[in-house]
Motif scaffolding. Structure first.
Motif, PDB file in Angstrom:
ATOM      1  N   PRO A 127       0.799  -1.232   0.000  1.00 14.11           N
ATOM      2  CA  PRO A 127       0.000   0.000   0.000  1.00 14.11           C
ATOM      3  C   PRO A 127       0.827   1.276   0.000  1.00 14.11           C
ATOM      4  CG  PRO A 127      -0.177  -1.125   2.117  1.00 14.11           C
ATOM      5  CD  PRO A 127       0.502  -2.068   1.186  1.00 14.11           C
ATOM      6  N   VAL A 128       1.927   1.310   0.763  1.00 14.01           N
ATOM      7  CA  VAL A 128       2.730   2.535   0.789  1.00 14.01           C
ATOM      8  C   VAL A 128       3.387   2.775  -0.564  1.00 14.01           C
ATOM      9  CG1 VAL A 128       4.692   3.714   1.841  1.00 14.01           C
ATOM     10  CG2 VAL A 128       3.128   2.399   3.274  1.00 14.01           C
ATOM     11  N   ALA A 129       3.919   1.715  -1.171  1.00 19.60           N
ATOM     12  CA  ALA A 129       4.539   1.869  -2.487  1.00 19.60           C
ATOM     13  C   ALA A 129       3.511   2.336  -3.513  1.00 19.60           C
ATOM     14  CB  ALA A 129       5.178   0.551  -2.924  1.00 19.60           C
ATOM     15  N   GLU A 130       2.301   1.795  -3.450  1.00 17.26           N
ATOM     16  CA  GLU A 130       1.266   2.191  -4.401  1.00 17.26           C
ATOM     17  C   GLU A 130       0.848   3.650  -4.189  1.00 17.26           C
ATOM     18  OE1 GLU A 130      -1.989  -0.539  -4.572  1.00 17.26           O
ATOM     19  OE2 GLU A 130      -0.693  -2.278  -4.935  1.00 17.26           O
ATOM     20  N   THR A 131       0.788   4.099  -2.936  1.00 20.77           N
ATOM     21  CA  THR A 131       0.456   5.495  -2.664  1.00 20.77           C
ATOM     22  C   THR A 131       1.532   6.426  -3.202  1.00 20.77           C
ATOM     23  OG1 THR A 131      -0.917   5.028  -0.728  1.00 20.77           O
ATOM     24  CG2 THR A 131       0.094   7.197  -0.836  1.00 20.77           C
ATOM     25  N   CYS A 132       2.794   6.050  -3.007  1.00 24.52           N
ATOM     26  CA  CYS A 132       3.889   6.864  -3.548  1.00 24.52           C
ATOM     27  C   CYS A 132       3.762   6.987  -5.061  1.00 24.52           C
ATOM     28  CB  CYS A 132       5.243   6.253  -3.187  1.00 24.52           C
ATOM     29  SG  CYS A 132       5.677   6.336  -1.437  1.00 24.52           S
ATOM     30  N   LEU A 133       3.530   5.858  -5.723  1.00 25.63           N
ATOM     31  CA  LEU A 133       3.389   5.868  -7.178  1.00 25.63           C
ATOM     32  C   LEU A 133       2.172   6.685  -7.604  1.00 25.63           C
ATOM     33  CD1 LEU A 133       4.233   4.922  -9.985  1.00 25.63           C
ATOM     34  CD2 LEU A 133       2.915   2.818  -9.588  1.00 25.63           C
ATOM     35  N   ALA A 134       1.055   6.508  -6.894  1.00 25.82           N
ATOM     36  CA  ALA A 134      -0.164   7.250  -7.235  1.00 25.82           C
ATOM     37  C   ALA A 134       0.054   8.752  -7.090  1.00 25.82           C
ATOM     38  CB  ALA A 134      -1.313   6.790  -6.346  1.00 25.82           C
ATOM     39  N   GLY A 135       0.738   9.174  -6.034  1.00 22.24           N
ATOM     40  CA  GLY A 135       0.997  10.597  -5.822  1.00 22.24           C
ATOM     41  C   GLY A 135       1.897  11.173  -6.900  1.00 22.24           C
ATOM     42  N   ILE A 136       2.942  10.422  -7.258  1.00 23.72           N
ATOM     43  CA  ILE A 136       3.848  10.870  -8.313  1.00 23.72           C
ATOM     44  C   ILE A 136       3.091  11.024  -9.627  1.00 23.72           C
ATOM     45  CG2 ILE A 136       5.835  10.198  -9.716  1.00 23.72           C
ATOM     46  CD1 ILE A 136       6.909   8.763  -7.151  1.00 23.72           C
ATOM     47  N   LEU A 137       2.299  10.025  -9.972  1.00 23.06           N
ATOM     48  CA  LEU A 137       1.535  10.085 -11.217  1.00 23.06           C
ATOM     49  C   LEU A 137       0.508  11.224 -11.193  1.00 23.06           C
ATOM     50  CD1 LEU A 137       0.984   6.295 -11.982  1.00 23.06           C
ATOM     51  CD2 LEU A 137       2.251   7.931 -13.390  1.00 23.06           C
ATOM     52  N   ALA A 138      -0.102  11.445 -10.041  1.00 21.17           N
ATOM     53  CA  ALA A 138      -1.072  12.530  -9.939  1.00 21.17           C
ATOM     54  C   ALA A 138      -0.419  13.875 -10.236  1.00 21.17           C
ATOM     55  CB  ALA A 138      -1.700  12.538  -8.548  1.00 21.17           C
ATOM     56  N   LEU A 139       0.790  14.089  -9.707  1.00 19.76           N
ATOM     57  CA  LEU A 139       1.493  15.342  -9.985  1.00 19.76           C
ATOM     58  C   LEU A 139       1.955  15.413 -11.433  1.00 19.76           C
ATOM     59  CD1 LEU A 139       3.680  15.781  -6.766  1.00 19.76           C
ATOM     60  CD2 LEU A 139       1.759  17.210  -7.477  1.00 19.76           C
ATOM     61  N   TYR A 140       2.515  14.319 -11.936  1.00 20.24           N
ATOM     62  CA  TYR A 140       3.031  14.316 -13.301  1.00 20.24           C
ATOM     63  C   TYR A 140       1.919  14.513 -14.330  1.00 20.24           C
ATOM     64  CZ  TYR A 140       8.031  13.290 -12.988  1.00 20.24           C
ATOM     65  OH  TYR A 140       9.378  13.407 -12.813  1.00 20.24           O
ATOM     66  N   GLY A 176      16.447   4.651   1.265  1.00 20.24           N
ATOM     67  CA  GLY A 176      16.132   3.429   1.973  1.00 20.24           C
ATOM     68  C   GLY A 176      16.171   2.237   1.043  1.00 20.24           C
ATOM     69  N   ARG A 177      16.290   1.047   1.653  1.00 18.15           N
ATOM     70  CA  ARG A 177      16.284  -0.165   0.848  1.00 18.15           C
ATOM     71  C   ARG A 177      15.504  -1.267   1.557  1.00 18.15           C
ATOM     72  NH1 ARG A 177      20.603  -1.366  -3.704  1.00 18.15           N
ATOM     73  NH2 ARG A 177      19.258  -2.765  -4.876  1.00 18.15           N
ATOM     74  N   GLY A 178      14.504  -0.868   2.307  1.00 19.92           N
ATOM     75  CA  GLY A 178      13.652  -1.839   2.979  1.00 19.92           C
ATOM     76  C   GLY A 178      12.589  -2.383   2.054  1.00 19.92           C
ATOM     77  N   SER A 179      11.600  -3.054   2.635  1.00 17.80           N
ATOM     78  CA  SER A 179      10.577  -3.733   1.837  1.00 17.80           C
ATOM     79  C   SER A 179       9.750  -2.758   1.001  1.00 17.80           C
ATOM     80  CB  SER A 179       9.665  -4.553   2.753  1.00 17.80           C
ATOM     81  OG  SER A 179       9.039  -3.710   3.724  1.00 17.80           O
ATOM     82  N   ILE A 180       9.435  -1.575   1.557  1.00 20.77           N
ATOM     83  CA  ILE A 180       8.662  -0.595   0.789  1.00 20.77           C
ATOM     84  C   ILE A 180       9.493  -0.066  -0.368  1.00 20.77           C
ATOM     85  CG2 ILE A 180       7.434   1.598   0.877  1.00 20.77           C
ATOM     86  CD1 ILE A 180       6.961   1.086   3.866  1.00 20.77           C
ATOM     87  N   ALA A 181      10.753   0.237  -0.093  1.00 21.44           N
ATOM     88  CA  ALA A 181      11.633   0.751  -1.149  1.00 21.44           C
ATOM     89  C   ALA A 181      11.786  -0.252  -2.281  1.00 21.44           C
ATOM     90  CB  ALA A 181      12.997   1.102  -0.551  1.00 21.44           C
ATOM     91  N   ARG A 182      11.932  -1.519  -1.929  1.00 24.18           N
ATOM     92  CA  ARG A 182      12.087  -2.545  -2.969  1.00 24.18           C
ATOM     93  C   ARG A 182      10.805  -2.693  -3.784  1.00 24.18           C
ATOM     94  NH1 ARG A 182      14.409  -5.153   1.514  1.00 24.18           N
ATOM     95  NH2 ARG A 182      12.631  -6.588   1.659  1.00 24.18           N
ATOM     96  N   ALA A 304      -1.082   6.081   3.825  1.00 25.49           N
ATOM     97  CA  ALA A 304      -0.434   5.269   2.788  1.00 25.49           C
ATOM     98  C   ALA A 304      -0.422   3.782   3.124  1.00 25.49           C
ATOM     99  CB  ALA A 304       0.993   5.758   2.543  1.00 25.49           C
ATOM    100  N   GLY A 305      -0.353   3.443   4.387  1.00 27.25           N
ATOM    101  CA  GLY A 305      -0.315   2.031   4.766  1.00 27.25           C
ATOM    102  C   GLY A 305      -1.674   1.370   4.833  1.00 27.25           C
ATOM    103  N   GLY A 306      -2.719   2.127   4.606  1.00 27.46           N
ATOM    104  CA  GLY A 306      -4.060   1.595   4.791  1.00 27.46           C
ATOM    105  C   GLY A 306      -4.567   0.783   3.619  1.00 27.46           C
ATOM    106  N   SER A 307      -5.475  -0.126   3.920  1.00 24.87           N
ATOM    107  CA  SER A 307      -6.192  -0.888   2.904  1.00 24.87           C
ATOM    108  C   SER A 307      -7.377  -1.567   3.587  1.00 24.87           C
ATOM    109  CB  SER A 307      -5.296  -1.949   2.245  1.00 24.87           C
ATOM    110  OG  SER A 307      -5.038  -3.015   3.138  1.00 24.87           O
ATOM    111  N   ARG A 308      -8.265  -2.109   2.787  1.00 21.36           N
ATOM    112  CA  ARG A 308      -9.434  -2.789   3.354  1.00 21.36           C
ATOM    113  C   ARG A 308      -9.055  -4.027   4.157  1.00 21.36           C
ATOM    114  NH1 ARG A 308     -13.933  -2.725  -1.573  1.00 21.36           N
ATOM    115  NH2 ARG A 308     -14.194  -0.454  -1.665  1.00 21.36           N
ATOM    116  N   VAL A 309      -7.886  -4.585   3.870  1.00 18.79           N
ATOM    117  CA  VAL A 309      -7.483  -5.823   4.544  1.00 18.79           C
ATOM    118  C   VAL A 309      -6.420  -5.573   5.607  1.00 18.79           C
ATOM    119  CG1 VAL A 309      -8.089  -7.270   2.585  1.00 18.79           C
ATOM    120  CG2 VAL A 309      -5.780  -6.305   2.726  1.00 18.79           C
ATOM    121  N   GLU A 310      -6.186  -4.308   5.942  1.00 22.00           N
ATOM    122  CA  GLU A 310      -5.112  -3.980   6.887  1.00 22.00           C
ATOM    123  C   GLU A 310      -5.295  -4.675   8.233  1.00 22.00           C
ATOM    124  OE1 GLU A 310      -3.285   0.003   9.129  1.00 22.00           O
ATOM    125  OE2 GLU A 310      -4.841   0.204   7.589  1.00 22.00           O
ATOM    126  N   THR A 311      -6.495  -4.593   8.805  1.00 22.36           N
ATOM    127  CA  THR A 311      -6.712  -5.193  10.126  1.00 22.36           C
ATOM    128  C   THR A 311      -6.493  -6.696  10.085  1.00 22.36           C
ATOM    129  OG1 THR A 311      -8.286  -3.462  10.743  1.00 22.36           O
ATOM    130  CG2 THR A 311      -8.377  -5.528  11.985  1.00 22.36           C
TER     131      THR A 311
END
Length: 341
Positions: A127-140, A176-182, A304-311
């Motif tokens: 979810p965080v990676a997708e939010t980052c991508l969505a925000g970048i695309l929204a600006l671009y 960073g090079r953690g799971s979100i970055a990858r 950014a970390g949220g989703s319907r299946v988060e809980t």
């Protein structure tokens, strides 16, 4: 609720050096839960553990909840730090977050002798990676501007269209090079982006000197670093000034990463092309803060970390670690307080 997708590939490896908790836990260990759960989710937890379960409200300040934590052996959620320090029976705390910032001030050289803390490291990679991508695309692609024009019932096709950018082939630096970055690097790959990482151990840029030397090369800089003394104010006024004119700055790590006044100034002047901010220094962002009205800013309000299946994912990870605990296997995502995450 449906089962959450498998996120095991993103989770941290088990910590083989964890303290052996099992001999210090009774078979009917009491569980304290501080999460917003529905009835079915509460029953799922009750069915998975043999001892009594106490359900507190999220962000509780109730004296009854404080007393319940004080006599519990295991906790799930993010109870108040002072309650954790005053809970002598507590042996394992499974946080419902990746961040541990609010607990850093506790006396961990002493507490760590009896209390093991695990977090949700890796759980939010998708979810965080997708939010980052969505925000970048929204600006671009001008989506942020067009959404505002719709609210005003303004048709400005010929004004907006010439300024739209293409993500394909962009030079991207991920801090960073953690799971979100990858995961974000994987999502950017189909666009043909050239992705570099700033990380001390295995990054393309491993020192601040290398970072400074190469910052002007990047179209997009994405902050995904933990909140530590080392990362606080990494992007100060001087380093923000090194960003390429027109660059987009993204921060989905910690609000302490950047000097917000300097960032606002760079955006307001038009020198930077935009910012996607999931985290800010103060949350909620107070009324009247310049980021509310600053141009070319997308504020995702720490969602950014949220989703319907988060809980369900949190409950699944807790169940996995519970099985590990009761079988003597290493726990996932054990926090090492000496490193700050």
């Amino acid at each position: 609720m449906g089962r959450a997708p498998d996120v095991s590939q993103h989770l941290a490896t088990p910590d083989s050096e964890r303290p052996d908790l099992l001999p210090r836990l009774p078979q009917d260990a009491a569980l304290y839960v501080e999460l917003p759960l529905d009835g079915a989710e509460k029953e799922q937890l009750r069915a998975g553990v043999p001892g009594p379960v106490w359900f507190a409200e999220a962000d509780s300040d109730s004296p009854d909840d404080a007393r319940a934590l004080a006599v519990s052996h295991i906790a799930l959620g993010n109870p108040r730090p002072e309650w954790v320090a005053a809970a002598p029976r507590l042996r394992w705390l499974q946080l419902a977050s990746v961040g541990i910032d609010s607990y850093l001030g506790l006396d961990w050289p002493v507490l760590e002798r009896r209390l093991t803390v695990t977090n949700l490291g890796g759980l939010f990679a998708d979810p965080v990676a997708e939010t980052c991508l969505a925000g970048i695309l929204a600006l671009y692609r001008g989506i942020d501007v067009l959404a505002g024009l719709r609210a005003d019932e303004t048709w400005a096709r010929h004004d907006v269209r010439p300024g739209l950018r293409l993500l394909g082939g962009a030079d991207v630096l991920i801090l960073g090079r953690g799971s979100i970055a990858r995961r974000l690097a994987e999502l950017l790959a189909p666009f043909g982006c050239a992705v570099s990482h700033f990380a001390r151990g295995d990054g393309d840029l491993r020192t601040r000197e290398k970072l400074d030397a190469r910052l002007p090369e990047f179209d997009i800089v994405v902050g995904l670093l933990p909140g530590t003394e080392e990362t606080a104010d990494l992007f100060d006024e001087r380093r923000i000034g090194l960003l390429r004119p027109g660059a987009v700055f993204v921060n989905a790590g910690r609000g302490t990463l950047a000097d917000e006044d300097a960032l606002v100034a760079a955006l307001a002047s038009g020198r930077l092309g935009g910012a996607v901010l999931d985290v800010t220094r103060e949350e909620p962002l107070p009324a009247g803060h310049p980021l509310w009205s600053c141009p070319n800013v997308i504020l995702t309000q720490h969602t950014a970390g949220g989703s319907r299946v988060e809980t369900q994912q949190v409950l699944d990870l807790f169940a996995d670690n519970w099985r590990r605990l009761t079988t003597g296997a290493p726990l996932l995502n054990t926090v090492r307080w000496g490193r700050g995450f």
